[in-house]
Design an enzyme around this catalytic site. Structure first.
Site, PDB file in Angstrom:
ATOM      1  N   GLN A  11       0.772  -1.246   0.036  1.00  0.00           N
ATOM      2  CA  GLN A  11      -0.130  -0.016   0.059  1.00  0.00           C
ATOM      3  C   GLN A  11       0.827   1.180   0.100  1.00  0.00           C
ATOM      4  O   GLN A  11       0.565   2.213  -0.770  1.00  0.00           O
ATOM      5  CB  GLN A  11      -0.848   0.032   1.003  1.00  0.00           C
ATOM      6  CG  GLN A  11      -1.756  -1.071   1.511  1.00  0.00           C
ATOM      7  CD  GLN A  11      -2.794  -0.770   2.447  1.00  0.00           C
ATOM      8  OE1 GLN A  11      -3.506   0.217   2.087  1.00  0.00           O
ATOM      9  NE2 GLN A  11      -2.707  -1.346   3.507  1.00  0.00           N
ATOM     10  N   ASP A  37      15.027  -9.305  -1.077  1.00  0.00           N
ATOM     11  CA  ASP A  37      14.450 -10.018  -0.506  1.00  0.00           C
ATOM     12  C   ASP A  37      14.850  -9.782   1.074  1.00  0.00           C
ATOM     13  O   ASP A  37      16.091 -10.208   1.393  1.00  0.00           O
ATOM     14  CB  ASP A  37      14.500 -11.458  -0.884  1.00  0.00           C
ATOM     15  CG  ASP A  37      13.416 -12.446   0.075  1.00  0.00           C
ATOM     16  OD1 ASP A  37      12.792 -11.888   1.165  1.00  0.00           O
ATOM     17  OD2 ASP A  37      13.007 -13.428  -0.524  1.00  0.00           O
ATOM     18  N   LEU A  38      13.740  -9.462   2.001  1.00  0.00           N
ATOM     19  CA  LEU A  38      14.525  -9.064   3.278  1.00  0.00           C
ATOM     20  C   LEU A  38      14.805 -10.137   4.082  1.00  0.00           C
ATOM     21  O   LEU A  38      15.289 -10.098   5.002  1.00  0.00           O
ATOM     22  CB  LEU A  38      13.245  -8.154   4.096  1.00  0.00           C
ATOM     23  CG  LEU A  38      12.989  -6.950   3.583  1.00  0.00           C
ATOM     24  CD1 LEU A  38      11.734  -6.185   4.224  1.00  0.00           C
ATOM     25  CD2 LEU A  38      14.312  -6.153   3.863  1.00  0.00           C
ATOM     26  N   ALA A  61       7.153  -5.036   4.752  1.00  0.00           N
ATOM     27  CA  ALA A  61       7.078  -5.616   5.928  1.00  0.00           C
ATOM     28  C   ALA A  61       6.127  -6.929   6.075  1.00  0.00           C
ATOM     29  O   ALA A  61       5.480  -7.101   4.927  1.00  0.00           O
ATOM     30  CB  ALA A  61       6.465  -4.732   7.047  1.00  0.00           C
ATOM     31  N   TYR A  62       6.367  -7.724   6.931  1.00  0.00           N
ATOM     32  CA  TYR A  62       5.361  -8.957   7.016  1.00  0.00           C
ATOM     33  C   TYR A  62       4.124  -8.487   7.912  1.00  0.00           C
ATOM     34  O   TYR A  62       4.438  -8.197   9.012  1.00  0.00           O
ATOM     35  CB  TYR A  62       6.270 -10.045   7.885  1.00  0.00           C
ATOM     36  CG  TYR A  62       5.370 -11.288   7.857  1.00  0.00           C
ATOM     37  CD1 TYR A  62       5.501 -12.489   7.367  1.00  0.00           C
ATOM     38  CD2 TYR A  62       4.245 -11.302   8.607  1.00  0.00           C
ATOM     39  CE1 TYR A  62       4.710 -13.676   7.461  1.00  0.00           C
ATOM     40  CE2 TYR A  62       3.529 -12.343   8.977  1.00  0.00           C
ATOM     41  CZ  TYR A  62       3.628 -13.630   8.539  1.00  0.00           C
ATOM     42  OH  TYR A  62       2.893 -14.605   8.782  1.00  0.00           O
ATOM     43  N   THR A  63       3.002  -8.387   7.255  1.00  0.00           N
ATOM     44  CA  THR A  63       1.962  -7.575   7.802  1.00  0.00           C
ATOM     45  C   THR A  63       0.853  -8.376   8.201  1.00  0.00           C
ATOM     46  O   THR A  63      -0.290  -7.887   8.498  1.00  0.00           O
ATOM     47  CB  THR A  63       1.450  -6.399   6.824  1.00  0.00           C
ATOM     48  OG1 THR A  63       1.341  -6.817   5.609  1.00  0.00           O
ATOM     49  CG2 THR A  63       2.425  -5.205   6.745  1.00  0.00           C
ATOM     50  N   THR A 102       4.460   0.707  13.663  1.00  0.00           N
ATOM     51  CA  THR A 102       3.018   0.412  14.017  1.00  0.00           C
ATOM     52  C   THR A 102       2.525   0.656  15.435  1.00  0.00           C
ATOM     53  O   THR A 102       3.384   0.506  16.260  1.00  0.00           O
ATOM     54  CB  THR A 102       2.544  -1.373  13.701  1.00  0.00           C
ATOM     55  OG1 THR A 102       1.365  -1.577  14.050  1.00  0.00           O
ATOM     56  CG2 THR A 102       3.648  -2.166  14.553  1.00  0.00           C
ATOM     57  N   ASP A 103       1.481   0.874  15.667  1.00  0.00           N
ATOM     58  CA  ASP A 103       0.549   1.213  16.545  1.00  0.00           C
ATOM     59  C   ASP A 103       0.530  -0.114  17.518  1.00  0.00           C
ATOM     60  O   ASP A 103       0.690   0.101  18.772  1.00  0.00           O
ATOM     61  CB  ASP A 103      -0.656   1.699  16.454  1.00  0.00           C
ATOM     62  CG  ASP A 103      -1.505   0.762  15.604  1.00  0.00           C
ATOM     63  OD1 ASP A 103      -1.156   0.166  14.854  1.00  0.00           O
ATOM     64  OD2 ASP A 103      -2.781   0.858  15.806  1.00  0.00           O
ATOM     65  N   TYR A 126       3.446 -10.194  15.665  1.00  0.00           N
ATOM     66  CA  TYR A 126       3.729  -9.162  14.625  1.00  0.00           C
ATOM     67  C   TYR A 126       4.231  -7.827  15.466  1.00  0.00           C
ATOM     68  O   TYR A 126       5.097  -7.167  15.043  1.00  0.00           O
ATOM     69  CB  TYR A 126       2.276  -8.660  14.110  1.00  0.00           C
ATOM     70  CG  TYR A 126       2.295  -7.462  13.257  1.00  0.00           C
ATOM     71  CD1 TYR A 126       3.043  -7.383  11.916  1.00  0.00           C
ATOM     72  CD2 TYR A 126       1.607  -6.262  13.429  1.00  0.00           C
ATOM     73  CE1 TYR A 126       3.256  -6.042  11.102  1.00  0.00           C
ATOM     74  CE2 TYR A 126       1.659  -4.958  12.859  1.00  0.00           C
ATOM     75  CZ  TYR A 126       2.199  -4.826  11.718  1.00  0.00           C
ATOM     76  OH  TYR A 126       2.533  -3.804  10.938  1.00  0.00           O
TER      77      TYR A 126
HETATM   78  N1  LIG Z   1      -1.320  -2.092   6.924  1.00  0.00           N
HETATM   79  C1  LIG Z   1      -1.405  -1.648   8.190  1.00  0.00           C
HETATM   80  O1  LIG Z   1      -2.649  -1.538   8.780  1.00  0.00           O
HETATM   81  C2  LIG Z   1      -0.403  -1.179   8.834  1.00  0.00           C
HETATM   82  C3  LIG Z   1      -0.687  -0.647  10.210  1.00  0.00           C
HETATM   83  C4  LIG Z   1       0.740  -0.017  10.969  1.00  0.00           C
HETATM   84  C5  LIG Z   1       1.763  -0.011  10.623  1.00  0.00           C
HETATM   85  N2  LIG Z   1       2.081  -0.648   9.189  1.00  0.00           N
HETATM   86  C6  LIG Z   1       3.260  -0.615   8.656  1.00  0.00           C
HETATM   87  O2  LIG Z   1       3.292   0.355   7.467  1.00  0.00           O
HETATM   88  C7  LIG Z   1       4.297  -0.188   6.590  1.00  0.00           C
HETATM   89  C8  LIG Z   1       3.850  -0.431   5.037  1.00  0.00           C
HETATM   90  O3  LIG Z   1       2.353  -1.366   5.369  1.00  0.00           O
HETATM   91  P1  LIG Z   1       1.629  -1.665   3.979  1.00  0.00           P
HETATM   92  O4  LIG Z   1       0.147  -1.713   4.709  1.00  0.00           O
HETATM   93  O5  LIG Z   1       2.050  -0.704   2.661  1.00  0.00           O
HETATM   94  O6  LIG Z   1       2.112  -2.846   3.914  1.00  0.00           O
HETATM   95  P2  LIG Z   1       1.425  -4.125   2.834  1.00  0.00           P
HETATM   96  O7  LIG Z   1       0.476  -3.541   1.751  1.00  0.00           O
HETATM   97  O8  LIG Z   1       1.232  -5.274   3.480  1.00  0.00           O
HETATM   98  O9  LIG Z   1       3.018  -4.362   1.962  1.00  0.00           O
HETATM   99  C9  LIG Z   1       3.970  -5.105   2.172  1.00  0.00           C
HETATM  100  C10 LIG Z   1       4.973  -4.909   1.224  1.00  0.00           C
HETATM  101  O10 LIG Z   1       6.306  -5.656   1.807  1.00  0.00           O
HETATM  102  C11 LIG Z   1       6.712  -6.398   0.938  1.00  0.00           C
HETATM  103  N3  LIG Z   1       7.568  -7.680   1.438  1.00  0.00           N
HETATM  104  C12 LIG Z   1       7.084  -8.765   2.225  1.00  0.00           C
HETATM  105  N4  LIG Z   1       7.877  -9.508   2.478  1.00  0.00           N
HETATM  106  C13 LIG Z   1       8.813  -8.986   1.992  1.00  0.00           C
HETATM  107  C14 LIG Z   1      10.226  -9.602   1.763  1.00  0.00           C
HETATM  108  N5  LIG Z   1      10.573 -10.639   2.368  1.00  0.00           N
HETATM  109  N6  LIG Z   1      11.137  -9.049   0.955  1.00  0.00           N
HETATM  110  C15 LIG Z   1      10.786  -7.810   0.451  1.00  0.00           C
HETATM  111  N7  LIG Z   1       9.610  -7.136   0.431  1.00  0.00           N
HETATM  112  C16 LIG Z   1       8.863  -7.835   1.353  1.00  0.00           C
HETATM  113  C17 LIG Z   1       5.535  -6.708   0.043  1.00  0.00           C
HETATM  114  O11 LIG Z   1       6.212  -7.207  -1.212  1.00  0.00           O
HETATM  115  P3  LIG Z   1       5.394  -7.387  -2.585  1.00  0.00           P
HETATM  116  O12 LIG Z   1       5.273  -5.944  -2.958  1.00  0.00           O
HETATM  117  O13 LIG Z   1       6.431  -8.174  -3.329  1.00  0.00           O
HETATM  118  O14 LIG Z   1       4.321  -7.936  -2.243  1.00  0.00           O
HETATM  119  C18 LIG Z   1       4.660  -5.513   0.007  1.00  0.00           C
HETATM  120  O15 LIG Z   1       5.430  -4.563  -1.084  1.00  0.00           O
HETATM  121  C19 LIG Z   1       4.758  -1.684   7.105  1.00  0.00           C
HETATM  122  O16 LIG Z   1       5.894  -1.254   7.713  1.00  0.00           O
HETATM  123  C20 LIG Z   1       3.710  -2.037   8.127  1.00  0.00           C
HETATM  124  O17 LIG Z   1       4.410  -2.796   9.224  1.00  0.00           O
HETATM  125  C21 LIG Z   1       0.919  -1.146   8.593  1.00  0.00           C
END
Ligand SMILES: NC(=O)c1ccc[n+]([C@@H]2O[C@H](COP(=O)([O-])OP(=O)(O)OC[C@H]3O[C@@H](n4cnc5c(N)ncnc54)[C@H](OP(=O)(O)O)[C@@H]3O)[C@@H](O)[C@H]2O)c1
Length: 300
Positions: A11, A37-38, A61-63, A102-103, A126
């Site tokens: 996102q 690849d992380l 991140a692993y989300t 994250t929160d 997480y």
């Molecule tokens: N989603 C929430 O509600 C939320 C809330 C609080 C904080 N956050 C934090 O905000 C940040 C962005 O979240 P988001 O919602 O954008 O996450 P997301 O939509 O779930 O996307 C996760 C991203 O991480 C990549 N990824 C996962 N495993 C990987 C690996 N091994 N190596 C390289 N890339 C990898 C994915 O790759 P691909 O593009 O290849 O799939 C994707 O681009 C994260 O740090 C998350 O922890 C999220």
């Protein structure tokens, strides 16, 4: 300015690529699997160095909050070890890193909004893996900005707004937990804020306010109230609608525990960077409007 961002289709990554169009002279370079690849440390530094960035955004991140309870090693590998390696790679290039957290690093026991100095106490794998990631980033690169955000949604990927609208296409009533409070945050606003901050830190050689900040939508709501707002907005705009019933967390068991309160206070970010996020309602309305045309089936 060249910004390397970890992840390809997440996102925040997608919103950064979209937002970069508004910044002349800015190039956002997504770095994802298999090139970066992380979980494969040997890929991280070469991929970042090859992009020749002025700053790294750590958005990958692993989300999967529930799945992480069953895959703790993978969650830690991506969120802690991988994030630390990305920060180290940036440090070796002498450039800053903006890392998203994250929160869910908080327990939710506090009354009122969490501030950056509050004690952490994650309830889930997480949350604990993301907290370990913060610590790894801090240890690896003195030029770090850690942005803790919350309840992220956007026109891209999987998120609560899109799930509610999809479910409302097939159901007249939805049951949503009403006793978890937080700060819904549009990934589009996160991207705008990240670029605002990146521009500041890369243009100000004397910048020294490194550290942890909270970045979240203005205001607060619980999940059922958020769902109700999304679907009322959708209905007004000709999209799907369903009635939302409040249920208690105890009546909706999930694999991972979540904080009852993870509201984030953002005053430190405003003071340091002059940034204020829009109210969550305003931001949600924009995303709902952008999602409606892409729904495959509209019931009414
Ligand atoms: N989603 C929430 O509600 C939320 C809330 C609080 C904080 N956050 C934090 O905000 C940040 C962005 O979240 P988001 O919602 O954008 O996450 P997301 O939509 O779930 O996307 C996760 C991203 O991480 C990549 N990824 C996962 N495993 C990987 C690996 N091994 N190596 C390289 N890339 C990898 C994915 O790759 P691909 O593009 O290849 O799939 C994707 O681009 C994260 O740090 C998350 O922890 C999220």
């Amino acid at each position: 300015m060249r910004i390397a961002v970890t992840g390809r289709q997440g996102q925040v990554v997608s919103c950064l690529i979209e937002a970069a169009c508004k910044w002349p002279g800015l190039e956002v370079i997504p770095l994802g699997r298999p090139d970066l690849d992380l979980t494969v440390p040997s890929t991280i530094e070469p991929a970042i160095a090859a992009a020749r960035p002025h700053l790294v955004v750590s958005a990958a991140a692993y989300t999967s909050v529930d799945l992480a309870e069953d895959e703790p090693e993978l969650a830690y590998s991506v969120n802690a070890t991988g994030a630390g390696a990305a920060a180290r790679a940036a440090g070796e290039l002498g450039i800053p890193i903006i890392h998203l957290s994250t929160d869910y690093v908080f327990s939710g026991d506090k009354q009122g909004s969490y501030v950056e100095g509050d004690a952490t106490g994650p309830l889930s794998v997480y949350g604990a893996s993301k907290l370990a990631g913060e610590q790894a980033v801090i240890a690896a690169n003195t030029q770090h900005l850690i942005l803790r955000t919350a309840w992220v949604y956007s026109a891209y990927g999987k998120n609560f707004v899109k799930t509610m609208m999809r479910l409302a296409q097939d159901r007249q009533e939805l049951s949503v937990v009403g006793d978890q409070w937080g700060s819904p945050t549009s990934a589009h606003d996160i991207a705008d804020c990240v670029l605002h901050i990146a521009s500041r830190v890369t243009s100000d050689a004397s910048f020294a306010d490194w550290g942890v900040y909270h970045l979240a939508g203005h205001g607060e709501i619980n999940w059922s109230g958020f769902a109700r707002h999304i679907l009322q907005t959708s209905k007004r705009q000709g999209g799907p609608f369903a009635h939302v019933n409040d249920i208690a967390t105890a009546d909706y068991p999930t694999r991972a525990r979540r904080p009852a309160n993870s509201r984030l206070g953002t005053e430190k970010l405003s003071a340091a960077f002059g940034w204020s996020s829009p109210h969550w309602q305003e931001a949600a309305d924009a995303v709902v409007a952008s999602v409606i045309p892409h729904l495959t089936k509209v019931r009414r």
